[in-house]
Design a protein around this motif. Sequence first.
Motif, PDB file in Angstrom:
ATOM      1  N   MET A 175       0.852  -1.160   0.000  1.00 22.04           N
ATOM      2  CA  MET A 175       0.000   0.000   0.000  1.00 22.04           C
ATOM      3  C   MET A 175       0.902   1.228   0.000  1.00 22.04           C
ATOM      4  O   MET A 175       1.832   1.331   0.799  1.00 22.04           O
ATOM      5  N   GLU A 176       0.615   2.139  -0.906  1.00 21.12           N
ATOM      6  CA  GLU A 176       1.400   3.367  -0.987  1.00 21.12           C
ATOM      7  C   GLU A 176       0.533   4.538  -0.561  1.00 21.12           C
ATOM      8  O   GLU A 176      -0.610   4.669  -0.992  1.00 21.12           O
ATOM      9  N   LEU A 177       1.101   5.382   0.312  1.00 19.58           N
ATOM     10  CA  LEU A 177       0.421   6.575   0.792  1.00 19.58           C
ATOM     11  C   LEU A 177       1.322   7.779   0.542  1.00 19.58           C
ATOM     12  O   LEU A 177       2.541   7.685   0.694  1.00 19.58           O
ATOM     13  N   THR A 178       0.711   8.910   0.188  1.00 17.12           N
ATOM     14  CA  THR A 178       1.465  10.136  -0.022  1.00 17.12           C
ATOM     15  C   THR A 178       0.899  11.221   0.880  1.00 17.12           C
ATOM     16  O   THR A 178      -0.318  11.410   0.953  1.00 17.12           O
ATOM     17  N   PHE A 179       1.808  11.907   1.578  1.00 14.36           N
ATOM     18  CA  PHE A 179       1.430  12.983   2.486  1.00 14.36           C
ATOM     19  C   PHE A 179       2.232  14.223   2.105  1.00 14.36           C
ATOM     20  O   PHE A 179       3.439  14.134   1.878  1.00 14.36           O
ATOM     21  N   THR A 180       1.562  15.372   2.053  1.00 14.82           N
ATOM     22  CA  THR A 180       2.251  16.629   1.770  1.00 14.82           C
ATOM     23  C   THR A 180       1.817  17.665   2.791  1.00 14.82           C
ATOM     24  O   THR A 180       0.635  17.754   3.131  1.00 14.82           O
ATOM     25  N   HIS A 181       2.796  18.410   3.272  1.00  9.53           N
ATOM     26  CA  HIS A 181       2.528  19.478   4.235  1.00  9.53           C
ATOM     27  C   HIS A 181       3.284  20.719   3.778  1.00  9.53           C
ATOM     28  O   HIS A 181       4.459  20.633   3.426  1.00  9.53           O
ATOM     29  N   VAL A 223       6.358   9.931   0.685  1.00 13.90           N
ATOM     30  CA  VAL A 223       5.689   8.790   0.064  1.00 13.90           C
ATOM     31  C   VAL A 223       6.064   7.578   0.907  1.00 13.90           C
ATOM     32  O   VAL A 223       7.244   7.313   1.145  1.00 13.90           O
ATOM     33  N   LEU A 224       5.055   6.878   1.373  1.00 16.44           N
ATOM     34  CA  LEU A 224       5.228   5.765   2.290  1.00 16.44           C
ATOM     35  C   LEU A 224       4.718   4.496   1.614  1.00 16.44           C
ATOM     36  O   LEU A 224       3.596   4.475   1.113  1.00 16.44           O
ATOM     37  N   ASP A 225       5.545   3.478   1.561  1.00 14.23           N
ATOM     38  CA  ASP A 225       5.162   2.190   0.979  1.00 14.23           C
ATOM     39  C   ASP A 225       5.185   1.153   2.105  1.00 14.23           C
ATOM     40  O   ASP A 225       6.239   0.899   2.689  1.00 14.23           O
ATOM     41  N   VAL A 226       4.021   0.608   2.407  1.00 12.81           N
ATOM     42  CA  VAL A 226       3.889  -0.355   3.506  1.00 12.81           C
ATOM     43  C   VAL A 226       3.456  -1.697   2.937  1.00 12.81           C
ATOM     44  O   VAL A 226       2.477  -1.781   2.187  1.00 12.81           O
ATOM     45  N   LYS A 227       4.199  -2.724   3.317  1.00  8.04           N
ATOM     46  CA  LYS A 227       3.837  -4.089   2.928  1.00  8.04           C
ATOM     47  C   LYS A 227       3.787  -4.934   4.191  1.00  8.04           C
ATOM     48  O   LYS A 227       4.715  -4.894   5.011  1.00  8.04           O
ATOM     49  N   VAL A 228       2.716  -5.680   4.350  1.00  8.29           N
ATOM     50  CA  VAL A 228       2.591  -6.612   5.466  1.00  8.29           C
ATOM     51  C   VAL A 228       2.650  -8.004   4.864  1.00  8.29           C
ATOM     52  O   VAL A 228       1.798  -8.391   4.063  1.00  8.29           O
ATOM     53  N   LYS A 229       3.686  -8.736   5.244  1.00  5.50           N
ATOM     54  CA  LYS A 229       3.951 -10.045   4.649  1.00  5.50           C
ATOM     55  C   LYS A 229       3.263 -11.153   5.441  1.00  5.50           C
ATOM     56  O   LYS A 229       3.903 -11.936   6.137  1.00  5.50           O
ATOM     57  N   VAL A 230       1.935 -11.190   5.327  1.00  2.00           N
ATOM     58  CA  VAL A 230       1.134 -12.246   5.926  1.00  2.00           C
ATOM     59  C   VAL A 230       0.248 -12.795   4.818  1.00  2.00           C
ATOM     60  O   VAL A 230      -0.539 -12.037   4.232  1.00  2.00           O
ATOM     61  N   PRO A 231       0.384 -14.076   4.511  1.00  5.47           N
ATOM     62  CA  PRO A 231      -0.419 -14.639   3.423  1.00  5.47           C
ATOM     63  C   PRO A 231      -1.917 -14.384   3.609  1.00  5.47           C
ATOM     64  O   PRO A 231      -2.440 -14.488   4.713  1.00  5.47           O
ATOM     65  N   MET A 232      -2.548 -14.028   2.542  1.00  8.73           N
ATOM     66  CA  MET A 232      -3.988 -13.852   2.400  1.00  8.73           C
ATOM     67  C   MET A 232      -4.572 -12.637   3.117  1.00  8.73           C
ATOM     68  O   MET A 232      -5.597 -12.128   2.692  1.00  8.73           O
ATOM     69  N   VAL A 233      -3.983 -12.151   4.189  1.00  6.66           N
ATOM     70  CA  VAL A 233      -4.562 -11.018   4.902  1.00  6.66           C
ATOM     71  C   VAL A 233      -3.624  -9.818   4.996  1.00  6.66           C
ATOM     72  O   VAL A 233      -3.965  -8.814   5.610  1.00  6.66           O
ATOM     73  N   GLY A 234      -2.450  -9.898   4.407  1.00  5.53           N
ATOM     74  CA  GLY A 234      -1.470  -8.819   4.504  1.00  5.53           C
ATOM     75  C   GLY A 234      -2.006  -7.479   4.025  1.00  5.53           C
ATOM     76  O   GLY A 234      -1.816  -6.458   4.689  1.00  5.53           O
ATOM     77  N   ASP A 235      -2.682  -7.458   2.876  1.00  6.73           N
ATOM     78  CA  ASP A 235      -3.223  -6.204   2.355  1.00  6.73           C
ATOM     79  C   ASP A 235      -4.307  -5.647   3.271  1.00  6.73           C
ATOM     80  O   ASP A 235      -4.391  -4.437   3.476  1.00  6.73           O
ATOM     81  N   ARG A 236      -5.126  -6.523   3.827  1.00 12.79           N
ATOM     82  CA  ARG A 236      -6.181  -6.074   4.760  1.00 12.79           C
ATOM     83  C   ARG A 236      -5.571  -5.490   6.026  1.00 12.79           C
ATOM     84  O   ARG A 236      -6.064  -4.503   6.563  1.00 12.79           O
TER      85      ARG A 236
END
Length: 164
Positions: free
Chosen positions: A1-7, A123-136
């Motif tokens: 999941m990629e998130l972008t924050f600007t201030h 820009v923040l890129d977060v990956k959760v490495k858990v099969p089947m539910v990582g994206d959730r």
Amino acid sequence: MELTFTHRFDASIDELWAMVHDPASHVAKFTRMGHRDLEVLAEEVGDDALDITIRRQVDIDVPSIASKFISPANTVTSVDHWKRAADGSCAGHYEVDIKGAPAQTRGTTRIVADGDGASYTVVLDVKVKVPMVGDRIAKALRPQLEAQMLQEFEASEAWLAGER
């Protein structure tokens, strides 16, 4: 999941560079955000660059879907690299390791002049490495990540206002 924050800051790009180039500002930021037991593991300050590695304890509100995989208290190590370009802009990249968590976080940072102020984009890129539910799990962590970024921008505003 990629998130972008600007201030947008009312401070100049030179003032923002002075902040991100100063290792003490990073320690102050994390302290202001409530992180504890901070330890600077490495820092290298050059004329137009900064490399800094900080380990700390961070408490988070863990969504129920993530409670089996992520602890509410975590040892977090961040490695940040900042560089100032010839055009005056500032850019960097970072990686965050959460000990024992199946998550990978990395991203980029950029500060550019914006009228009489400067804009800071993360820009923040977060990956959760858990099969089947990582994206959730990653999506469930989104409100926590958004709150952390707001705290980071607030801490930067405080630093620029002289609150150290």
